[in-house]
Design a protein around this motif. Structure first.
Motif, PDB file in Angstrom:
ATOM      1  N   LYS A  45       0.829  -1.206   0.000  1.00  0.00           N
ATOM      2  CA  LYS A  45       0.000   0.000   0.000  1.00  0.00           C
ATOM      3  C   LYS A  45       0.865   1.258   0.000  1.00  0.00           C
ATOM      4  N   ASN A  46       2.167   1.077  -0.163  1.00  0.00           N
ATOM      5  CA  ASN A  46       3.142   2.176  -0.142  1.00  0.00           C
ATOM      6  C   ASN A  46       3.188   2.893   1.207  1.00  0.00           C
ATOM      7  N   GLU A  47       3.070   2.134   2.271  1.00  0.00           N
ATOM      8  CA  GLU A  47       3.261   2.662   3.628  1.00  0.00           C
ATOM      9  C   GLU A  47       4.665   2.268   4.099  1.00  0.00           C
ATOM     10  N   PHE A  48       5.325   3.178   4.827  1.00  0.00           N
ATOM     11  CA  PHE A  48       6.697   2.957   5.277  1.00  0.00           C
ATOM     12  C   PHE A  48       6.703   2.465   6.725  1.00  0.00           C
ATOM     13  N   TYR A  49       7.516   1.441   6.992  1.00  0.00           N
ATOM     14  CA  TYR A  49       7.613   0.889   8.350  1.00  0.00           C
ATOM     15  C   TYR A  49       9.072   0.689   8.746  1.00  0.00           C
ATOM     16  N   VAL A  50       9.353   0.970  10.013  1.00  0.00           N
ATOM     17  CA  VAL A  50      10.654   0.669  10.613  1.00  0.00           C
ATOM     18  C   VAL A  50      10.418  -0.180  11.847  1.00  0.00           C
ATOM     19  N   GLY A  51      11.448  -0.865  12.286  1.00  0.00           N
ATOM     20  CA  GLY A  51      11.306  -1.696  13.478  1.00  0.00           C
ATOM     21  C   GLY A  51      12.469  -2.655  13.609  1.00  0.00           C
ATOM     22  N   ASP A  52      12.544  -3.310  14.764  1.00  0.00           N
ATOM     23  CA  ASP A  52      13.669  -4.192  15.071  1.00  0.00           C
ATOM     24  C   ASP A  52      13.776  -5.366  14.113  1.00  0.00           C
ATOM     25  N   ARG A  53      12.647  -5.835  13.553  1.00  0.00           N
ATOM     26  CA  ARG A  53      12.671  -7.025  12.700  1.00  0.00           C
ATOM     27  C   ARG A  53      12.513  -6.703  11.217  1.00  0.00           C
ATOM     28  N   VAL A  54      12.467  -5.433  10.865  1.00  0.00           N
ATOM     29  CA  VAL A  54      12.261  -5.060   9.457  1.00  0.00           C
ATOM     30  C   VAL A  54      13.416  -5.539   8.579  1.00  0.00           C
ATOM     31  N   GLY A  55      14.595  -5.649   9.135  1.00  0.00           N
ATOM     32  CA  GLY A  55      15.740  -6.117   8.376  1.00  0.00           C
ATOM     33  C   GLY A  55      15.984  -7.610   8.450  1.00  0.00           C
ATOM     34  N   ASP A  56      15.022  -8.364   8.997  1.00  0.00           N
ATOM     35  CA  ASP A  56      15.151  -9.812   9.164  1.00  0.00           C
ATOM     36  C   ASP A  56      14.311 -10.515   8.100  1.00  0.00           C
ATOM     37  N   ILE A  57      14.941 -11.217   7.186  1.00  0.00           N
ATOM     38  CA  ILE A  57      14.211 -11.868   6.093  1.00  0.00           C
ATOM     39  C   ILE A  57      13.195 -12.876   6.608  1.00  0.00           C
ATOM     40  N   GLU A  58      13.470 -13.505   7.727  1.00  0.00           N
ATOM     41  CA  GLU A  58      12.546 -14.491   8.274  1.00  0.00           C
ATOM     42  C   GLU A  58      11.216 -13.861   8.688  1.00  0.00           C
ATOM     43  N   ALA A  59      11.235 -12.585   9.043  1.00  0.00           N
ATOM     44  CA  ALA A  59      10.016 -11.902   9.487  1.00  0.00           C
ATOM     45  C   ALA A  59       8.997 -11.762   8.361  1.00  0.00           C
ATOM     46  N   TYR A  60       9.437 -11.867   7.120  1.00  0.00           N
ATOM     47  CA  TYR A  60       8.536 -11.660   5.990  1.00  0.00           C
ATOM     48  C   TYR A  60       7.729 -12.902   5.635  1.00  0.00           C
ATOM     49  N   LYS A  61       7.913 -13.966   6.408  1.00  0.00           N
ATOM     50  CA  LYS A  61       7.036 -15.126   6.280  1.00  0.00           C
ATOM     51  C   LYS A  61       5.643 -14.816   6.825  1.00  0.00           C
ATOM     52  N   ASP A  62       5.552 -13.807   7.695  1.00  0.00           N
ATOM     53  CA  ASP A  62       4.269 -13.362   8.253  1.00  0.00           C
ATOM     54  C   ASP A  62       4.302 -11.839   8.332  1.00  0.00           C
ATOM     55  N   ILE A  63       3.938 -11.197   7.222  1.00  0.00           N
ATOM     56  CA  ILE A  63       4.066  -9.744   7.145  1.00  0.00           C
ATOM     57  C   ILE A  63       3.086  -9.042   8.075  1.00  0.00           C
ATOM     58  N   ASP A  64       1.894  -9.594   8.253  1.00  0.00           N
ATOM     59  CA  ASP A  64       0.927  -8.977   9.174  1.00  0.00           C
ATOM     60  C   ASP A  64       1.501  -8.898  10.582  1.00  0.00           C
ATOM     61  N   ALA A  65       2.131  -9.976  11.032  1.00  0.00           N
ATOM     62  CA  ALA A  65       2.740  -9.980  12.369  1.00  0.00           C
ATOM     63  C   ALA A  65       3.903  -8.993  12.428  1.00  0.00           C
ATOM     64  N   LEU A  66       4.671  -8.916  11.355  1.00  0.00           N
ATOM     65  CA  LEU A  66       5.791  -7.978  11.314  1.00  0.00           C
ATOM     66  C   LEU A  66       5.310  -6.540  11.475  1.00  0.00           C
ATOM     67  N   LEU A  67       4.245  -6.174  10.772  1.00  0.00           N
ATOM     68  CA  LEU A  67       3.750  -4.795  10.834  1.00  0.00           C
ATOM     69  C   LEU A  67       3.228  -4.452  12.233  1.00  0.00           C
ATOM     70  N   LYS A  68       2.644  -5.410  12.912  1.00  0.00           N
ATOM     71  CA  LYS A  68       2.144  -5.164  14.269  1.00  0.00           C
ATOM     72  C   LYS A  68       3.282  -4.872  15.235  1.00  0.00           C
ATOM     73  N   GLN A  69       4.469  -5.411  14.920  1.00  0.00           N
ATOM     74  CA  GLN A  69       5.634  -5.196  15.781  1.00  0.00           C
ATOM     75  C   GLN A  69       6.432  -3.961  15.376  1.00  0.00           C
ATOM     76  N   SER A  70       6.034  -3.328  14.272  1.00  0.00           N
ATOM     77  CA  SER A  70       6.822  -2.247  13.694  1.00  0.00           C
ATOM     78  C   SER A  70       6.080  -0.914  13.789  1.00  0.00           C
ATOM     79  N   THR A  71       6.757   0.160  13.414  1.00  0.00           N
ATOM     80  CA  THR A  71       6.191   1.511  13.506  1.00  0.00           C
ATOM     81  C   THR A  71       6.069   2.111  12.112  1.00  0.00           C
TER      82      THR A  71
END
Length: 395
Positions: A45-71
């Motif tokens: 949706k072209n929204e920008f997110y930062v967070g502790d796990r944004v640079g972890d490739i494994e986190a992209y197996k569940d993007i919804d969970a990643l976004l909840k942990q990110s800002t």
């Protein structure tokens, strides 16, 4: 003090997942002794997110969970300083992240085509890679061919079509048959990674390939297809002042053209996660005659500078094995994996290439700062608005 770099990847593109791979590859190789790095994930949706796990490739197996942990953040320019600011600002104490330069590692429509570059330029933050115009021209397969043809680069003739032309598909196909003839290759004008591309050898196949291409783009390009085809690619690094060519590769494919599957779902990605374009089956260096080897490098640099490129790009060429003729195929202004695998054979480590990209971005920003963007005028001092009663229009 370290230079503060934001590495952007993802985005509203069919090449979203490929960009995530390329972006995290860059994160893993950037020189952290020189740079303070912030990974920034761009959603579909072209929204920008930062967070502790944004640079972890494994986190992209569940993007919804990643976004909840990110800002979620937005770019903000305050007093000529650029920040990634939390959006919306929910809690007192959420910190802004100051950024000196952006490294976009994005692919495809809406991201690589000048749209993101224009946004970053408007915000006022230096960014790596091609500027707005070169990004836009580089993504448009027809316009880039026109520019390169005008600069003496060998290209295959092609005919562009729009969805409006498709209203009379018979006339459209009649023109293709008359001016090009079979076999032909059909391509979306502004996509990469071989998405929506196909070869047609008769009228029925052509209708199907046109239908498929129009799923992904409003404009398509139809060219003569080289059936006895060899493809060779060469990366270029630099800017208008100086650019140099990398080693040359010959990628191999399982179908008539190098497909998305060949590029990103090859055997090289079965263990340890995908390696992006670095996993493609290829021969490095390409086994081509010495004179053609030098010609590919020469044309790669010439094309790069003719298109006004900066940073690192990959130039893709076609060899017609029946005639031994060489043709420019297309440019990737932000290539998969940033083509690091073509630079390491000539002694340039990925870390050093990324450093060069950042230095080129800052160099361009310094040059832009020397330009004048104001013009003293009193046009607003006493003139009535155009269109109001008795007012004269602006010429």
């Amino acid at each position: 003090m370290k230079t503060r770099v934001a590495v952007l990847f993802g985005g509203k593109s069919v090449e979203h997942e490929v960009s995530v791979i390329s972006g995290i590859q860059a994160l893993m190789n950037i020189d952290t002794d020189k740079y303070d790095v912030t990974p920034v994930y761009i959603t579909k949706k072209n929204e920008f997110y930062v967070g502790d796990r944004v640079g972890d490739i494994e986190a992209y197996k569940d993007i919804d969970a990643l976004l909840k942990q990110s800002t979620r953040v937005i770019f903000v320019n305050e007093d000529r300083r650029v920040f990634l600011a939390p959006y919306p600002k929910k809690h007192f104490g959420q910190k802004e992240i100051e950024i000196d330069v952006v490294l976009p590692v994005v692919h495809g429509t809406n991201e690589e085509d000048g749209a993101l570059q224009g946004y970053l330029k408007t915000i006022g933050v230096p960014f790596g890679g091609c500027d707005v115009t070169a990004s836009a021209v580089g993504m448009d397969k027809y316009i880039q061919k026109a520019v390169l043809k005008d600069n003496g680069i060998p290209v295959l003739p092609g005919i562009p079509f729009t969805t409006g032309d498709y209203a009379d598909v018979d006339t459209m196909i009649d023109r293709i048959e008359k001016e090009i003839g079979y076999p032909v290759i059909v391509k979306p004008v502004n996509l990469g990674s071989s998405v929506g591309i196909g070869i047609a050898k008769d009228r029925e196949e052509l209708i199907g390939k046109i239908d498929d291409a129009f799923i992904y783009a409003k404009r398509i390009l139809v060219e003569h297809a080289i059936l006895n085809l060899r493809e060779v690619n060469c990366s270029v690094l630099g800017d208008e002042d100086h650019a140099e060519a990398s080693e040359i590769e010959e990628p191999f494919h399982t179908e008539e053209i190098l497909s998305y599957k060949d590029k990103y779902e090859s055997s090289g990605s079965k263990s340890g996660g995908s390696k992006g374009m670095a996993s493609v089956s290829r021969k490095i260096p390409a086994e081509i005659p010495a004179d053609m080897y030098e010609e590919v490098k020469r044309l790669a640099v010439k094309s790069f500078q003719a298109l006004g490129c900066s940073g690192v790009a990959r130039m893709d060429f076609m060899i017609d094995s029946d005639t031994n003729k060489l043709y420019f195929n297309e440019i990737n202004t932000i290539p998969g994996s940033l083509s690091f695998y073509l630079w390491e054979p000539v002694g340039l480590k990925y870390k050093d290439m990324l450093t060069k990209l950042i230095e080129l971005a800052l160099k361009r920003a310094r040059r832009d700062s020397e330009l004048t963007f104001t013009f003293d005028t009193n046009i607003l001092a006493g003139g009535a608005l155009a269109g109001s009663k008795g007012a004269k229009g602006v010429k």
